[in-house]
Design a protein around this motif. Structure first.
Motif, short mmCIF file in Angstrom:
data_model
loop_
_atom_site.label_atom_id
_atom_site.label_comp_id
_atom_site.label_asym_id
_atom_site.label_seq_id
_atom_site.Cartn_x
_atom_site.Cartn_y
_atom_site.Cartn_z
N VAL A 53 0.83 -1.21 0.00
CA VAL A 53 0.00 0.00 0.00
C VAL A 53 0.86 1.25 0.00
CG1 VAL A 53 -1.67 1.33 1.33
CG2 VAL A 53 -1.97 -1.14 1.10
N ALA A 54 1.91 1.25 0.82
CA ALA A 54 2.80 2.40 0.88
C ALA A 54 3.47 2.65 -0.47
CB ALA A 54 3.86 2.19 1.96
N MET A 56 2.28 1.78 -3.43
CA MET A 56 1.26 2.27 -4.36
C MET A 56 0.94 3.74 -4.12
SD MET A 56 -1.31 -1.04 -4.31
CE MET A 56 -2.58 -0.17 -5.22
N MET A 57 1.05 4.18 -2.85
CA MET A 57 0.77 5.57 -2.51
C MET A 57 2.00 6.45 -2.61
SD MET A 57 -1.72 4.93 0.79
CE MET A 57 -1.93 6.70 1.08
N GLY A 58 3.14 5.86 -2.96
CA GLY A 58 4.36 6.63 -3.07
C GLY A 58 4.90 7.11 -1.74
N GLN A 59 4.64 6.36 -0.67
CA GLN A 59 5.09 6.73 0.66
C GLN A 59 6.12 5.73 1.18
OE1 GLN A 59 1.81 7.26 3.37
NE2 GLN A 59 0.64 8.52 1.94
N GLY A 60 6.94 6.19 2.10
CA GLY A 60 7.88 5.31 2.78
C GLY A 60 7.36 4.94 4.15
N LEU A 61 7.89 3.85 4.69
CA LEU A 61 7.49 3.40 6.02
C LEU A 61 8.50 3.75 7.09
CD1 LEU A 61 6.04 -0.16 5.24
CD2 LEU A 61 4.78 1.98 5.60
N ALA A 174 0.49 7.86 9.29
CA ALA A 174 -0.25 6.74 9.88
C ALA A 174 0.33 5.40 9.46
CB ALA A 174 -1.73 6.83 9.49
N LEU A 175 0.76 5.27 8.19
CA LEU A 175 1.34 4.01 7.73
C LEU A 175 2.63 3.69 8.48
CD1 LEU A 175 0.80 4.05 3.84
CD2 LEU A 175 -0.14 2.41 5.48
N THR A 176 3.43 4.72 8.72
CA THR A 176 4.68 4.51 9.45
C THR A 176 4.40 4.03 10.87
OG1 THR A 176 5.86 6.18 8.17
CG2 THR A 176 6.74 5.66 10.34
N LEU A 177 3.45 4.67 11.54
CA LEU A 177 3.13 4.28 12.91
C LEU A 177 2.52 2.89 12.95
CD1 LEU A 177 1.71 7.65 14.29
CD2 LEU A 177 3.99 6.68 14.63
N ALA A 238 -8.51 1.67 8.15
CA ALA A 238 -8.45 2.59 7.01
C ALA A 238 -9.75 3.38 6.88
CB ALA A 238 -8.17 1.81 5.73
N LEU A 239 -10.88 2.73 7.11
CA LEU A 239 -12.17 3.42 7.06
C LEU A 239 -12.28 4.46 8.16
CD1 LEU A 239 -14.49 0.34 6.36
CD2 LEU A 239 -14.00 2.22 4.78
N VAL A 240 -11.81 4.12 9.36
CA VAL A 240 -11.86 5.07 10.47
C VAL A 240 -10.94 6.26 10.19
CG1 VAL A 240 -11.45 5.38 12.93
CG2 VAL A 240 -12.50 3.28 12.12
N ILE A 241 -9.75 6.00 9.67
CA ILE A 241 -8.83 7.09 9.33
C ILE A 241 -9.48 8.04 8.33
CG2 ILE A 241 -6.69 7.64 8.09
CD1 ILE A 241 -5.45 5.18 9.27
#
Length: 316
Positions: A53-54, A56-61, A174-177, A238-241
């Motif tokens: 997911v990260a 695909m979103m272009g984010q790092g963990l 949030a993904l990192t945490l 993910a829905l709650v976020i």
């Protein structure tokens, strides 16, 4: 920014519906495996999904500041180890109610440690919440046991994780945490499984042996429900976020109390588990306290980071 409260309420309630369902099946997992094996395998399932997911979103963990994230992950993981251990042994409504004492402890710690001012309404919320705890524990009828206090301890550690998310890890995603949380859960599971492999103890059969049980040959049922738990947690959170992203956090936090309702609903539907009247009254008091504390914040905007993080990074 548009405040889409109704859409946010729908997302949060749907997320809580999913989480309430998956958490009810922990007792099925606990019937044959141990908590340490469960969390290790669940983390091994969840982390690759998060990495994908990260990407695909272009984010790092990787965190910006490693030590604060590790410390916060320690408290969050400790809370969830206790929470899941209790799910195997206690009615789920009472366990979730214990976890949802977190807003009360957040308020107390913020006032006593960080000197934040709290008004009379939020003080009343604290009193109401602790009254709910006492009602659920039935302190007027039975002597308290260590097990009955464990969900409240989970709520206390959960609260420290919430505070740490805002004060120590404000710049983290949030993904990192979440990745840090799952990493700690996996490491804790591996350590627990190794210790019980070296120093085995006699674990009771069924869910009662969940905490003491070492590594066992997992069945297809174990893998299936562990995968459902991992994916259900990720989707539900993910829905709650998303709910916190589209509406004011102090209002969205009220709808998070739906997890108490859905946890009890699924326990009734799946297992025929009917909560006692005192348990229902206690849950209502704790939910009311959390709602009051959320709505009476002196600076609602300041609540966004820790409330969103509570939904997105702790409850997995």
């Amino acid at each position: 920014m548009e405040n889409r409260v109704l859409a946010a309420a729908g997302l949060v309630c749907l997320g809580c519906l999913i989480i309430g369902f998956t958490d009810n099946y922990v007792r099925v997992i606990a019937a044959e495996a141990g908590i340490w094996q469960f969390h290790l395998i669940r983390s091994l399932m969840a982390l690759p999904i998060m990495a994908l997911v990260a990407r695909m979103m272009g984010q790092g963990l990787w965190p910006r500041r490693v030590r604060p994230v590790l410390l916060r992950s320690l408290f969050a993981a400790s809370s969830m180890f206790i929470y899941f251990g209790c799910l195997a042994l206690m009615p789920i409504g009472e366990v979730v109610a214990g976890l949802y004492t977190a807003p009360i402890f957040v308020l107390l710690i913020s006032a006593l440690v960080y000197g934040e001012r709290i008004g009379p309404w939020r003080i009343f919320g604290v009193i109401l919440g602790f009254a709910g705890i006492l009602i659920i524990l039935r302190v007027d009828q039975v002597a308290l046991s260590p097990l009955s206090l464990m969900p409240v301890l989970a709520g206390f550690l959960y609260a420290i994780g919430n505070i740490g998310t805002r004060r120590w890890c404000a710049g983290e995603g949030a993904l990192t945490l979440n990745a840090g949380f799952f990493l700690f859960m996996g490491i804790g599971g591996a350590i627990g499984a190794m210790v019980l492999g070296i120093l085995p103890v006699a674990a009771p059969d069924g869910p009662e042996g969940f905490v003491l049980r070492g590594w066992v040959m997992p069945s297809a049922t174990f893998f299936f429900w562990t995968f459902v738990q991992a994916v259900g947690s990720l989707v539900g959170v993910a829905l709650v976020i998303r709910g916190y992203q589209i509406a004011e956090a102090s209002y969205v936090a009220v709808f998070e109390n739906a997890l108490l309702v859905f946890a009890v609903f699924w326990a009734l539907v799946l297992w025929g588990e009917v909560p006692s009247l005192s348990a229902l009254i206690g849950m209502a008091a704790i939910a009311g306290a959390g709602t009051l504390i959320a709505l009476r914040r002196d600076r609602p905007g300041a609540a966004i980071s820790d409330q969103a993080a509570r939904a997105g990074a702790n409850r997995l």
